[in-house]
Write a protein that holds these residues in place. Structure first.
Motif, mmCIF file in Angstrom:
data_model
loop_
_atom_site.group_PDB
_atom_site.id
_atom_site.type_symbol
_atom_site.label_atom_id
_atom_site.label_comp_id
_atom_site.label_asym_id
_atom_site.label_seq_id
_atom_site.Cartn_x
_atom_site.Cartn_y
_atom_site.Cartn_z
ATOM 1 N N THR A 180 70.547 36.292 86.455
ATOM 2 C CA THR A 180 71.250 35.115 85.946
ATOM 3 C C THR A 180 71.097 34.014 86.985
ATOM 4 O OG1 THR A 180 72.822 36.537 84.803
ATOM 5 C CG2 THR A 180 73.484 34.226 85.150
ATOM 6 N N ARG B 111 70.068 37.484 79.516
ATOM 7 C CA ARG B 111 69.009 38.206 80.204
ATOM 8 C C ARG B 111 69.611 39.156 81.251
ATOM 9 N NH1 ARG B 111 64.489 37.288 83.413
ATOM 10 N NH2 ARG B 111 65.460 35.605 84.589
ATOM 11 N N ASP C 213 79.452 33.320 82.639
ATOM 12 C CA ASP C 213 78.580 34.223 83.388
ATOM 13 C C ASP C 213 78.054 33.452 84.591
ATOM 14 O OD1 ASP C 213 77.133 36.471 84.075
ATOM 15 O OD2 ASP C 213 75.542 36.172 82.604
ATOM 16 N N SER D 73 76.119 40.400 83.212
ATOM 17 C CA SER D 73 75.517 39.940 81.958
ATOM 18 C C SER D 73 75.452 41.087 80.945
ATOM 19 C CB SER D 73 74.117 39.377 82.213
ATOM 20 O OG SER D 73 74.175 38.317 83.150
HETATM 21 MG MG LIG Z 1 73.519 38.343 85.201
#
Ligand SMILES: [Mg+2]
Ligand SMILES: Nc1nc2c(ncn2[C@@H]2O[C@H](COP(=O)(O)OP(=O)(O)OP(=O)(O)O)[C@@H](O)[C@H]2O)c(=O)[nH]1
Ligand SMILES: [Zn+2]
Length: 304
Positions: free
Chosen positions: A217, A202, A233, A189
């Motif tokens: 995540t 995040r 993601d 991320s």
């Molecule tokens: Mg992540």
């Protein structure tokens, strides 16, 4: 948009109750028609992120998926919860980007190789991103990536913290659809945020997650990129099971083993115990790395 007419869209998120479909930048919250759940013997869910669908508007910002178009490619693994059914992590992606770090969390070649096999068997290109370059010495990094560069895998060395390699990563993602995978905390991320700061995904500290076993995540999402293309993601993985990969075809997903397999005495040589095996000869001669051969035999042992 008139009610009732069939519209094309792309699935960007899958929740328990509904599926978010994007149409020209607008999100429509869709239900999935019941008939799609009827023939699901092998699959956990009828739709996956990246699926091309046809849907009908049923209300303001709401719709119903009527058709799921055939998948061009997919990244799959056996689901953990639902009795070993297929979990399609992402559909219609061009490449799998395996993000790994050097020591925090430690580099695990076995995991990288498994994700590569899953990607190749689903029709994807592969890219290795060694992140957190700021935490490793150049010769240490060189040793980790050499086995991959040798076999023709593109490797990028990056640091989401310092910005190293981010321009190259952006270029590798442009105008393609890429799915990020790798261990939790490697910086998937963070890298996507560095490529496109406006996304504000995040990110979380590595120490928290090892203590509590938590992943920052939690859901798979398809994100459009300003440089063109999309990126998916995903939550970090500890293990990566293989879906629908047979013992006989495994060697085809190892770029340095595949061309040698044709020279083995037996057509269905497993390259483990057979005589006159070109792969074992290459291993003894140093043309194939022990690390990679071990990956191959370890995976082979887990396939039936
Ligand atoms: Mg992540
Ligand atoms: N030193 C350093 N830290 C980084 C780098 N990239 C990410 N981090 C840190 O590593 C931690 C984990 O980053 P995330 O981006 O949340 O990792 P992730 O791979 O998305 O993790 P999951 O979502 O749990 O799978 C955060 O504290 C980041 O700030 C880097 O290049 N260098
Ligand atoms: Zn052989």
């Amino acid at each position: 948009v008139g009610e009732g007419e069939l519209l094309d869209g792309i699935v960007i998120r899958v929740h328990a109750k509904n599926t978010i479909v994007d149409r020209h930048g607008e999100s429509v919250r869709c239900t999935v028609r019941g008939r799609f759940f009827e023939n699901l013997e092998r699959s956990m869910r009828p739709v996956a992120v990246g699926d091309r669908v046809r849907f009908r508007i049923t209300g303001k910002g709401e719709g119903a998926i009527e058709e799921i178009l055939p998948r061009r490619t997919k990244l799959s693994r056996p689901g953990i919860d639902k009795g070993g059914k297929e979990q399609v992590i992402a559909a219609n992606v061009d490449q799998v980007v395996v993000v790994a770090s050097i020591k925090n969390p430690p580099f695990r070649p076995g995991l990288v190789d498994r994700i590569f096999v899953a990607g190749r068997s689903g029709g994807l290109d592969t890219l290795l991103v060694l992140n957190k370059a700021d935490e490793g010495a150049p010769d240490e990094i060189g040793e980790l990536i050499a086995p991959y560069r040798e076999i023709g895998v593109t490797v990028l060395v990056t640091s989401a913290a310092s910005g190293e390699g981010i321009a190259d990563l952006r270029q590798a993602l442009a105008d393609r659809t890429s799915v990020f995978s790798g261990p939790s905390g490697a910086g998937k991320s963070s890298l996507i945020n560095a490529v496109q700061p406006g996304l504000r995904l995040r990110v979380g500290a590595v120490s928290d997650r090892t203590r509590k076993g938590r992943h920052t995540t939690t859901a798979v999402a398809l994100l459009p990129l300003e440089c063109g293309g999309y990126v998916v993601d995903t939550p970090g993985v500890r293990e990566f099971g293989l879906w629908d990969v047979s013992r006989e075809e495994l060697d085809a997903f190892f770029p340095e083993i595949a061309p040698l397999a044709e020279r083995c005495r037996f057509r269905r040589c497993s390259h483990v115990h057979e005589p006159d095996c070109a792969v074992k000869q290459a291993l003894e001669g140093g043309a194939i790395r022990h690390l990679r051969y071990e990956s191959y035999t370890r995976i082979l042992e887990t396939l039936d």
